[in-house]
Every structure is written in structure tokens, then in C-alpha cells.
Design a protein around this motif. Structure first.
Motif, PDB file in Angstrom:
ATOM      1  N   ASN A  15     -27.257 -14.554 -10.397  1.00 12.85           N
ATOM      2  CA  ASN A  15     -28.511 -15.026  -9.719  1.00 12.85           C
ATOM      3  C   ASN A  15     -28.327 -14.793  -7.975  1.00 12.85           C
ATOM      4  O   ASN A  15     -29.364 -15.305  -7.567  1.00 12.85           O
ATOM      5  N   LEU A  16     -27.498 -13.997  -7.743  1.00  9.18           N
ATOM      6  CA  LEU A  16     -27.446 -13.652  -6.100  1.00  9.18           C
ATOM      7  C   LEU A  16     -27.914 -12.262  -6.184  1.00  9.18           C
ATOM      8  O   LEU A  16     -27.642 -11.506  -7.084  1.00  9.18           O
ATOM      9  N   SER A  17     -28.677 -12.086  -5.146  1.00  7.33           N
ATOM     10  CA  SER A  17     -29.187 -10.894  -4.922  1.00  7.33           C
ATOM     11  C   SER A  17     -28.115 -10.125  -4.384  1.00  7.33           C
ATOM     12  O   SER A  17     -26.920 -10.562  -3.688  1.00  7.33           O
ATOM     13  N   LYS A  18     -28.228  -8.609  -4.271  1.00  9.72           N
ATOM     14  CA  LYS A  18     -26.814  -7.518  -3.718  1.00  9.72           C
ATOM     15  C   LYS A  18     -26.916  -7.938  -2.508  1.00  9.72           C
ATOM     16  O   LYS A  18     -25.757  -7.656  -1.975  1.00  9.72           O
ATOM     17  N   ALA A  19     -28.073  -8.009  -1.760  1.00 10.60           N
ATOM     18  CA  ALA A  19     -27.895  -8.305  -0.197  1.00 10.60           C
ATOM     19  C   ALA A  19     -27.229  -9.737   0.071  1.00 10.60           C
ATOM     20  O   ALA A  19     -26.204  -9.600   1.018  1.00 10.60           O
ATOM     21  N   ASP A  20     -27.261 -10.399  -0.740  1.00  9.07           N
ATOM     22  CA  ASP A  20     -26.663 -12.020  -0.545  1.00  9.07           C
ATOM     23  C   ASP A  20     -24.941 -11.815  -0.940  1.00  9.07           C
ATOM     24  O   ASP A  20     -24.142 -12.139  -0.220  1.00  9.07           O
ATOM     25  N   ILE A  21     -24.944 -10.873  -1.714  1.00 11.23           N
ATOM     26  CA  ILE A  21     -23.587 -10.514  -2.298  1.00 11.23           C
ATOM     27  C   ILE A  21     -22.746  -9.952  -1.217  1.00 11.23           C
ATOM     28  O   ILE A  21     -21.478 -10.073  -0.885  1.00 11.23           O
ATOM     29  N   ALA A  22     -23.491  -8.872  -0.588  1.00 14.73           N
ATOM     30  CA  ALA A  22     -23.036  -8.056   0.495  1.00 14.73           C
ATOM     31  C   ALA A  22     -22.434  -8.988   1.672  1.00 14.73           C
ATOM     32  O   ALA A  22     -21.397  -8.842   2.184  1.00 14.73           O
ATOM     33  N   ILE A  23     -23.289 -10.181   2.173  1.00 15.21           N
ATOM     34  CA  ILE A  23     -23.066 -11.027   3.182  1.00 15.21           C
ATOM     35  C   ILE A  23     -21.853 -11.720   2.734  1.00 15.21           C
ATOM     36  O   ILE A  23     -21.137 -11.970   3.688  1.00 15.21           O
ATOM     37  N   LEU A  24     -21.743 -12.158   1.541  1.00 15.57           N
ATOM     38  CA  LEU A  24     -20.755 -13.194   1.261  1.00 15.57           C
ATOM     39  C   LEU A  24     -19.396 -12.301   1.127  1.00 15.57           C
ATOM     40  O   LEU A  24     -18.532 -12.878   1.627  1.00 15.57           O
ATOM     41  N   GLU A  25     -19.178 -11.143   0.589  1.00 20.40           N
ATOM     42  CA  GLU A  25     -17.976 -10.112   0.577  1.00 20.40           C
ATOM     43  C   GLU A  25     -17.598  -9.682   2.099  1.00 20.40           C
ATOM     44  O   GLU A  25     -16.476  -9.751   2.245  1.00 20.40           O
ATOM     45  N   ALA A  26     -18.755  -9.706   2.901  1.00 19.55           N
ATOM     46  CA  ALA A  26     -18.447  -9.277   4.305  1.00 19.55           C
ATOM     47  C   ALA A  26     -17.635 -10.216   5.156  1.00 19.55           C
ATOM     48  O   ALA A  26     -17.171 -10.269   6.002  1.00 19.55           O
ATOM     49  N   ASN A  27     -18.141 -11.624   4.840  1.00 16.45           N
ATOM     50  CA  ASN A  27     -17.724 -12.830   5.650  1.00 16.45           C
ATOM     51  C   ASN A  27     -16.617 -13.616   4.895  1.00 16.45           C
ATOM     52  O   ASN A  27     -16.033 -14.580   5.913  1.00 16.45           O
ATOM     53  N   PHE A  28     -16.483 -13.574   3.760  1.00 22.27           N
ATOM     54  CA  PHE A  28     -15.559 -14.822   3.056  1.00 22.27           C
ATOM     55  C   PHE A  28     -14.840 -14.082   1.951  1.00 22.27           C
ATOM     56  O   PHE A  28     -15.029 -13.017   1.408  1.00 22.27           O
ATOM     57  N   THR A  29     -13.716 -15.014   1.648  1.00 21.99           N
ATOM     58  CA  THR A  29     -12.746 -14.600   0.474  1.00 21.99           C
ATOM     59  C   THR A  29     -12.855 -15.668  -0.439  1.00 21.99           C
ATOM     60  O   THR A  29     -13.271 -17.062  -0.041  1.00 21.99           O
ATOM     61  N   LEU A  30     -12.321 -15.588  -1.498  1.00 20.25           N
ATOM     62  CA  LEU A  30     -12.169 -16.357  -2.602  1.00 20.25           C
ATOM     63  C   LEU A  30     -10.664 -16.525  -3.123  1.00 20.25           C
ATOM     64  O   LEU A  30     -10.141 -15.448  -3.761  1.00 20.25           O
ATOM     65  N   LEU A  31      -9.960 -17.447  -2.896  1.00 21.09           N
ATOM     66  CA  LEU A  31      -8.494 -17.693  -3.208  1.00 21.09           C
ATOM     67  C   LEU A  31      -8.220 -17.001  -4.616  1.00 21.09           C
ATOM     68  O   LEU A  31      -7.203 -16.241  -4.637  1.00 21.09           O
ATOM     69  N   PRO A  32      -8.682 -17.586  -5.723  1.00 18.81           N
ATOM     70  CA  PRO A  32      -8.392 -17.137  -6.999  1.00 18.81           C
ATOM     71  C   PRO A  32      -8.135 -15.576  -7.219  1.00 18.81           C
ATOM     72  O   PRO A  32      -7.508 -15.100  -8.046  1.00 18.81           O
ATOM     73  N   GLN A  33      -9.390 -14.999  -6.616  1.00 22.57           N
ATOM     74  CA  GLN A  33      -9.161 -13.549  -6.728  1.00 22.57           C
ATOM     75  C   GLN A  33      -8.238 -12.848  -5.912  1.00 22.57           C
ATOM     76  O   GLN A  33      -8.053 -11.677  -6.373  1.00 22.57           O
TER      77      GLN A  33
END
Length: 351
Positions: free
Chosen positions: A47-65
């Protein structure tokens, strides 16, 4: 530099996402994907837009991944799955998923290695390298939960009984357990959580003051002072008689019966006399005993007693009306003892 999101509270998550240019409500969506749906990648949050996902991936990490499974073992009966997980800094810990008739439990580590120096344990062969963070403890649960969620199942119990001494990393351990108890995460009952300690009395006292109905397990392994000190050097600083007294105070404050873990080692602590000593110390206590035939640890040279010896030990305890059972063995065929998989992997890397 990217910031880590995993393990943050909803408020902390909101602050970071808004600062990155996302709408505040996105934090609740990300939080739900992470902790209720056990999704560990931004591009799977539908339910996140591609633009929002791009911002998340550019700025943050997820430890389990970011966790790397260095080695994985599955028992022949498919009830136990053990993984050696490598964190981004290169350190690794063992985590175990166990399937029971009442659900799934995960045994997590609280430290990289261990400083307790117990004679029968492979976890401390290289000492303690560092404490784990609350997020790193949580990630061990969610790495398995992400595997189960596709089957409509989830982890319902956690045992802090892997490598390390939980009471020496108290804040991170309790922080992780309190996180799992939240209604907007796994909503796991405190009664389905167990902390196992070698007998660090200040930690037991801190846990008592919290008043949470968490199960307390204490590694005892001998009821004779010199032998316990030989097997568990921690006995020098925290004699087991004082540990039992602290445990009784915990029972009085929380109403939770304490479990005493007792590894039976052939020719060391498995005699009828040893059983009588144990019964004498635990008589009239709010306690149960979990007898554990030793897993062979080649580096330590210990062997397990025969089934007949185990049964004789159990009968002595039962004669004195001590609530005792022999642990149901799981994963015996896959380096079941704490630290064995990590030690084996390290040795292979050196060879």
C-alpha cells in the motif's frame, strides 16, 4: 548514510519518515508491515507508492533484510530449524525455531559469544565479543516469523536461552520482550517468554522489580559448591544457594514458578547422591527441574549418561516430591547445543 528503522517505536518511526519527506500516516503502514505482517523489504509493502518506496530505500535500512544466513540446519523430523545469522558488522549468532504441538517458539541469543565460561558449553569458547541490541534480538524472531507468515502462522513463544548471559544485557533483552508484547506487534504474552540465566543475582532482582510474569529459568547443573564452581565459574561470585533465594523472591513477587535447568554429565553430576543434594536444596521451593542429558561437546570432552542413569536421577527427585521432567530433545542431529554451530563454522573457516 542510511538510518536503521528496525526496532524503533511508532513515534520514532514517524519522526524519521516525516524528516525524509514522507507523510506521517506512512509510519503506521510501515510499522504494520514490519511487525504484524513480518515483511522485511520496503518493496513488499503493497500500500506504499513507488515514490515512497524509493525514498525509503534511499534513506533507510531494515536489519532483517541485511542478515545473512551463513549456515542452516533442519532436523530429520522437521521440527527444529537452526540458523547461524551474520549481522552487518560480521559477527554471528545462532537462532533456533522449534515446532511444538502448541505452536512455534524461537530460542534467541542475547550476546555474540559468552563470558560465563561454563565447562560444558560451546558458546563461550571464544568469549563474549559484544552485547546484542534490542533490534538484533527482535530480528532473530522476525527472520523466522517472516518464513511462517505465508503459512498463516507466527512465533508465539520466545526463549532467551541461546548464546550469552541475558542478565548481562538486561536492558536490551527486556526492551525486546516488551516490544514483542505490544498489541501492535506480535502481542506475545509475557507468560510465553522465558529468560534463562546462569544466576546473575542483580539481574534476577531487577527482573523481580519489574513484576512482569516472565518465566525465569536458572542454570544450576550442580548442587555441590565446588562442583558447580568447576562447571560454572559464575558460582564464585553468585553462590547457587543465594541464587535460589533470589529466585524465591522472584516467585513471591510474580507468582511464576522457577525452572532449574540441570545438565546431566556422565560421571560428573549424575549420581543418586547428586540427586539427593539437589532435592535437599529445592525441597519446599516453588520450583521445577528440567533434566537435560548433555549434548556431547567435543571441545569439552563431556559425555551424556545412559538412559538408565537419567531415569534413576529422576526417580530420586520424584521420591522427594520435586516436580521434575527430562527435557524432550529437539534437534539432536543438528548441532543442538548452544554455540556448536557457530564454533564449527568458525573452525571450518580457519581450516
Amino acid at each position: 548514510m542510511k538510518k536503521e528503522l528496525f526496532g524503533l517505536s511508532l513515534i520514532e518511526l514517524q519522526e524519521l519518515l516525516v524528516a525524509a519527506g514522507l507523510k506521517k500516516f506512512r509510519a503506521a503502514q510501515v510499522y504494520q508491515w514490519l511487525y504484524q505482517k513480518s515483511v522485511t523489504a520496503f518493496d513488499q509493502m503493497r500500500n506504499l507508492s513507488k515514490a515512497d518506496i524509493a525514498i525509503l530505500e534511499a534513506n533507510f535500512t531494515l536489519l532483517p533484510q541485511q542478515l545473512k544466513i551463513l549456515r542452516e540446519q533442519v532436523s530429520q523430523d522437521d521440527l527444529t530449524r537452526k540458523v547461524l545469522l551474520e549481522f552487518p558488522d560480521g559477527n554471528s549468532v545462532e537462532t533456533v525455531l522449534m515446532r511444538h504441538d502448541y505452536g512455534y517458539s524461537v530460542c534467541v541469543s542475547s550476546q555474540v559469544g559468552c563470558d560465563m565460561g561454563c565447562a560444558f558449553c560451546a558458546s563461550g569458547l571464544s568469549g563474549c565479543i559484544r552485547n546484542l541490541t534490542a533490534a538484533e534480538i527482535l530480528a532473530q524472531v522476525y527472520i523466522f516469523n517472516s518464513m511462517l507468515v505465508g503459512e498463516g502462522k507466527q512465533v508465539s513463544r520466545i526463549v532467551v536461552m541461546g548464546s550469552g548471559e541475558p542478565m548481562l544485557n538486561f536492558d536490551a533483552v527486556i526492551g525486546a520482550l516488551q516490544f514483542l508484547h505490544r498489541e501492535n506487534t506480535l502481542y506475545m504474552s509475557y507468560r510465553n517468554m522465558t529468560i534463562s540465566t546462569c544466576g546473575i543475582i542483580p539481574g534476577i532482582e531487577k527482573l523481580t522489580q519489574l513484576g512482569l510474569p516472565i518465566n525465569l529459568a536458572i542454570s544450576l547443573h550442580a548442587a555441590e559448591p565446588e562442583l558447580r564452581t568447576e562447571l560454572m565459574p559464575v558460582n564464585k561470585g553468585f553462590p547457587f544457594q543465594d541464587v535460589i533465594q533470589a529466585a524465591e523472591a522472584y516467585v513471591g513477587y510474580t507468582g511464576r514458578q522457577v525452572t532449574y535447568e540441570y545438565i546431566l554429565i556422565a560421571g560428573k553430576n549424575d549420581s543418586p547422591v547428586a540427586a539427593e543434594l539437589l532435592a535437599n536444596h529445592l525441597r519446599f521451593k516453588h520450583a521445577s527441574v528440567n533434566l537435560i542429558p548433555a549434548n556431547p561437546v567435543p571441545e569439552k570432552g563431556f559425555e551424556r549418561p545412559s538412559k538408565k542413569v537419567v531415569e534413576a536421577f529422576l526417580k530420586v527427585l520424584q521420591k522427594h516430591k520435586i516436580n521434575a521432567t527430562v527435557r524432550r530433545e529437539m534437534g539432536k542431529d543438528i548441532d543442538a547445543a548452544c554455540g556448536q554451530l557457530r564454533a564449527r563454522f568458525a573452525q571450518e573457516q580457519q581450516d
